[in-house]
Design an enzyme around this catalytic site. Structure first.
Site, PDB file in Angstrom:
ATOM      1  N   SER A 131       1.117  -1.061  -0.650  1.00  0.00           N
ATOM      2  CA  SER A 131      -0.193   0.088  -0.100  1.00  0.00           C
ATOM      3  C   SER A 131       0.500   1.451  -0.164  1.00  0.00           C
ATOM      4  O   SER A 131       1.652   1.435  -1.412  1.00  0.00           O
ATOM      5  CB  SER A 131      -1.012  -0.390   1.072  1.00  0.00           C
ATOM      6  OG  SER A 131      -1.717   0.832   1.180  1.00  0.00           O
ATOM      7  N   ASP A 164     -10.947  -5.216  -3.519  1.00  0.00           N
ATOM      8  CA  ASP A 164      -9.533  -4.325  -2.918  1.00  0.00           C
ATOM      9  C   ASP A 164     -10.918  -3.106  -3.085  1.00  0.00           C
ATOM     10  O   ASP A 164     -10.639  -2.965  -4.109  1.00  0.00           O
ATOM     11  CB  ASP A 164      -8.429  -4.048  -3.444  1.00  0.00           C
ATOM     12  CG  ASP A 164      -7.819  -3.044  -2.719  1.00  0.00           C
ATOM     13  OD1 ASP A 164      -8.347  -2.006  -1.905  1.00  0.00           O
ATOM     14  OD2 ASP A 164      -6.745  -3.188  -2.232  1.00  0.00           O
ATOM     15  N   HIS A 185      -8.416  -5.307   1.091  1.00  0.00           N
ATOM     16  CA  HIS A 185      -6.915  -4.290   1.297  1.00  0.00           C
ATOM     17  C   HIS A 185      -6.093  -4.659   2.196  1.00  0.00           C
ATOM     18  O   HIS A 185      -5.010  -4.344   2.253  1.00  0.00           O
ATOM     19  CB  HIS A 185      -7.528  -2.843   1.409  1.00  0.00           C
ATOM     20  CG  HIS A 185      -6.097  -1.973   1.415  1.00  0.00           C
ATOM     21  ND1 HIS A 185      -5.847  -0.936  -0.272  1.00  0.00           N
ATOM     22  CD2 HIS A 185      -5.443  -1.026   2.050  1.00  0.00           C
ATOM     23  CE1 HIS A 185      -4.131  -0.768  -0.092  1.00  0.00           C
ATOM     24  NE2 HIS A 185      -4.408  -0.403   1.201  1.00  0.00           N
TER      25      HIS A 185
END
Length: 271
Positions: free
Chosen positions: A154, A222, A251
């Site tokens: 991320s 996600d 996510h």
């Protein structure tokens, strides 16, 4: 007319607030004590690095399995681990324990302002932390500097692509990578003008300059960073790339959903 003026006024105020607070939104910088790796894992050591302005960064160094304390042992591959924007070493150490490749050493730092590290978080600061981590890792006596792999999840994907684009690395692993800060703002704050975005965090631009092998994981469900962004990053890569979909993962549950297959794929990539 009064209603229209009121709506415009609220919009302008919100735009200014977003412009002023985008670092806090992007870098929530949770605080947490740094666990003792020997108490948590039974091995490892705490590390401390200093930024140019004197900010103290702390983290863990974990030798490759079986490599610690072996005199004359061959040098091992190593991995830099850059976590997501709401994480700290104190929060994710069980994930590091369960998913790190056992044949590789590992270095993980809390970003400036995160966990037990000092300072204030900024885009330049997280990149400097990445550079310091790389330099510290390749100087380790038990690490082969030609076999350093970089992992970023991320937000950490931006640090990972920065390090891979500016240093000689053996491979790059990205999980749930976004394309850029501007693209994320367009997706989640689309009613606001894009010129207010001061951060770059441009994975899409940097990936074009990275020629090492690349492994990308992305959850099919996600909603924060859609898989289409991960595919854009993969398509722009200059080097060989493998894209791995984690079916049903959002996510923040990629490790749980990916499980053993995720762990084994990561281990096989780090040679």
């Amino acid at each position: 007319m009064a209603i229209v003026v009121g709506i415009v006024g609220v919009y302008v105020v919100l735009t200014v607030v977003l412009w002023a607070t985008q670092e806090k939104i992007t870098f929530p910088a949770p605080r947490a004590a740094l666990p003792d790796p020997t108490s948590s894992l039974g091995y490892g050591e705490k590390v401390e690095l200093l930024m140019q302005d004197g900010t103290r960064l702390v983290g863990w160094y974990l030798a490759a399995e079986g490599g610690e304390g072996r005199r004359g042992a061959a040098k091992t591959p190593a991995m830099l681990w850059f976590y997501g924007n709401g994480e700290t070493i104190g929060a994710i150490w069980p994930i590091i324990r369960d998913f790190r490749p056992r044949n590789a050493a590992l270095l993980v730092l809390d970003y400036p302002g995160y966990g037990a590290s000092g300072g204030r978080t900024s885009e330049a600061g997280i990149y400097e932390a990445g550079d310091l981590a790389f330099d510290a890792l390749v100087k380790r006596a038990d690490v082969d500097p030609r076999r350093v792999y970089v992992y970023g999840r991320s937000l950490g994907s931006a640090v990972a692509t920065h390090v891979a684009a500016t240093h000689d690395v053996a491979g790059l692993i990205l999980e749930s990578p976004f394309t850029s800060a501007t693209s994320m703002a367009k997706r989640h704050y689309r009613i606001f003008p894009r010129f207010i975005v001061r951060l770059r965090l441009d994975n899409l631009d940097r990936i074009k300059r990275i020629r090492c092998p690349i492994l990308i994981f992305h959850g099919t469900s996600d909603m924060l960073v859609p898989m289409t962004m991960g595919r854009e990053v993969a398509a722009a890569a200059a080097g060989p790339v493998e894209f791995v979909m984690i079916e049903g993962a959002g996510h923040n549950d990629t490790y749980d959903m990916g499980g053993r297959a995720y762990r084994d794929k990561l281990a096989s990539f780090v040679k």
